[in-house]
Design a protein around this motif. Sequence first.
Motif, mmCIF file in Angstrom:
data_model
loop_
_atom_site.group_PDB
_atom_site.id
_atom_site.type_symbol
_atom_site.label_atom_id
_atom_site.label_comp_id
_atom_site.label_asym_id
_atom_site.label_seq_id
_atom_site.Cartn_x
_atom_site.Cartn_y
_atom_site.Cartn_z
ATOM 1 N N THR A 77 1.007 -1.352 0.185
ATOM 2 C CA THR A 77 0.192 -0.100 -0.209
ATOM 3 C C THR A 77 0.780 1.005 0.123
ATOM 4 N N MET A 78 0.585 2.295 -1.144
ATOM 5 C CA MET A 78 1.519 3.242 -0.997
ATOM 6 C C MET A 78 0.817 5.208 -0.425
ATOM 7 N N CYS A 79 -0.413 4.486 -0.564
ATOM 8 C CA CYS A 79 -1.430 5.190 -0.902
ATOM 9 C C CYS A 79 -2.674 4.978 1.232
ATOM 10 N N PRO A 80 -2.268 6.110 2.444
ATOM 11 C CA PRO A 80 -3.106 5.310 3.200
ATOM 12 C C PRO A 80 -5.171 5.537 2.988
ATOM 13 N N TYR A 81 -4.970 6.305 1.538
ATOM 14 C CA TYR A 81 -7.079 6.026 1.579
ATOM 15 C C TYR A 81 -7.013 4.787 1.114
ATOM 16 N N ARG A 82 -6.107 3.564 0.876
ATOM 17 C CA ARG A 82 -6.121 2.779 0.075
ATOM 18 C C ARG A 82 -7.706 1.720 1.274
ATOM 19 N N PHE A 83 -6.547 2.505 2.824
ATOM 20 C CA PHE A 83 -7.305 1.318 3.528
ATOM 21 C C PHE A 83 -8.634 1.432 4.161
ATOM 22 N N LEU A 84 -9.853 2.339 3.425
ATOM 23 C CA LEU A 84 -11.231 2.598 3.679
ATOM 24 C C LEU A 84 -12.106 1.973 2.967
ATOM 25 N N ALA A 208 -5.778 1.847 17.131
ATOM 26 C CA ALA A 208 -5.376 0.531 16.742
ATOM 27 C C ALA A 208 -4.446 1.306 15.408
ATOM 28 N N VAL A 209 -4.350 0.972 15.109
ATOM 29 C CA VAL A 209 -3.307 0.654 13.930
ATOM 30 C C VAL A 209 -3.130 -0.125 12.337
ATOM 31 N N VAL A 210 -3.032 0.270 11.834
ATOM 32 C CA VAL A 210 -3.594 0.098 10.619
ATOM 33 C C VAL A 210 -2.333 -0.410 9.135
ATOM 34 N N VAL A 211 -2.244 -1.514 9.570
ATOM 35 C CA VAL A 211 -1.392 -1.440 7.878
ATOM 36 C C VAL A 211 -1.422 -3.150 6.992
ATOM 37 N N VAL A 238 -3.627 -6.177 6.878
ATOM 38 C CA VAL A 238 -4.922 -6.051 6.208
ATOM 39 C C VAL A 238 -4.244 -6.917 4.801
ATOM 40 N N ASP A 239 -4.831 -7.260 4.143
ATOM 41 C CA ASP A 239 -3.955 -7.797 2.301
ATOM 42 C C ASP A 239 -5.484 -7.577 1.988
ATOM 43 N N PHE A 240 -5.005 -7.926 0.510
ATOM 44 C CA PHE A 240 -5.722 -7.585 -1.220
ATOM 45 C C PHE A 240 -5.717 -8.793 -1.309
ATOM 46 N N GLU A 241 -6.687 -9.822 -1.475
ATOM 47 C CA GLU A 241 -7.245 -10.283 -3.061
ATOM 48 C C GLU A 241 -7.428 -10.229 -4.379
#
Length: 283
Positions: A77-84, A208-211, A238-241
Motif C-alpha cells: 500500500t502506497m496511499c493511506p486512503y487505500r485502507f478505506l 488502533a494501527v492499520v498496516v 489487512v491484505d488484498f485478494e
Amino acid sequence: MERPKATAKRYGIAEWYGKDFTTLSPTEMRDLADKPVKSLPCPFRDAPCNKKGGVCSMRRYERRGDLAVALRESPVTMCPYRFLQDGTVFAWIGREILGAESPRVLTELPFLMAQDGAAGRPVGKIDMVLVDLCGGQLRWCALEMQAVYFSGSAMTSDFELLKNWHTAGLPFPTRQRRPDFRSSGPKRLMPQLQIKVPTISRWGKKTAVVVDRAFWNALAPMAEVPSTSNCDIAWFVVDFERCADSRSFSLVRDSLHLTTLERAVEGLTGGTPTSLADFEEHL
C-alpha cells in the motif's frame, strides 16, 4: 532508456486509480497516464484522487523477454486512503475495541496544544478517532493508518512510457525502486506512536494501527499480550485478494496483534544494539 537485465525484478504499479494494473489494456494505460492530478475520483473515498500519478499500491514484476509478469505477492500500500475500502477496517476496529461495528469516524482532532502563548492553538492532531455513543456512554479509540513510502527513482519515467504504450502485455518498470519500510516505520509511524500513545493510554483508551501484510512482515517480531484490556496498541493487518471476475483487488482482514508501546517500538526498530566490544572493533 536503461535496459534491464533478463532476470531483473522490479517494483511497479499494482493498483492504478483503484484498478488492477495487470488487467488494463494499452488504450486504458495511455488514457490514465495522461490524466492530470485531481481529475479522477478516488475509488475509496468521496473525493478526487490527490496522489500525483494515482498509484494506490505497488508490486514486484519479473522481466520475461521484453515484457513483465507480476509475481504472486501481495500489493504494498502506497496511499493511506487505500485502507478505506468499503469501511472494512472501521467495522473491524469498532467490533474488536468498541464493541460496535458502525462507529462514527472523526478526523483531525486537536491533541497537542501550543505552549508559546498562542492559547488554544493546536500543534498536533490525532488523524482519526472512532466513536461509539450506544447507550449514552462515550467510547472511542484513536486510529493511525500507515502506508509505505518508496525509495529509488520516481515513477515519472514509467508514466512517460505508458503514455505511448501500444503493446499487448505489461511493460517492465523502467527504474529501480522499492518499498522503504524503514522510513515508513521507525522514521514516520514510531514517532507518532511515541507522542500519542502514552497520553491516550493514560486516558484508558486504545490506539488502533492499520498496516498491510507486507508492512507487518517487514517488522521485527513483537511480544504480544492476550487481550485488548492489556494492550496499548492493536495492530489491524489487512491484505488484498484478487477476484477472478473482477478488475480490482478487495481489501480483506488478515490478522490482529495486541502489543504494548514498548514492544511496538522494538518491532519498528527492527534490530538490537550491537555489543560495545563489536562496536569498538569496527571503530
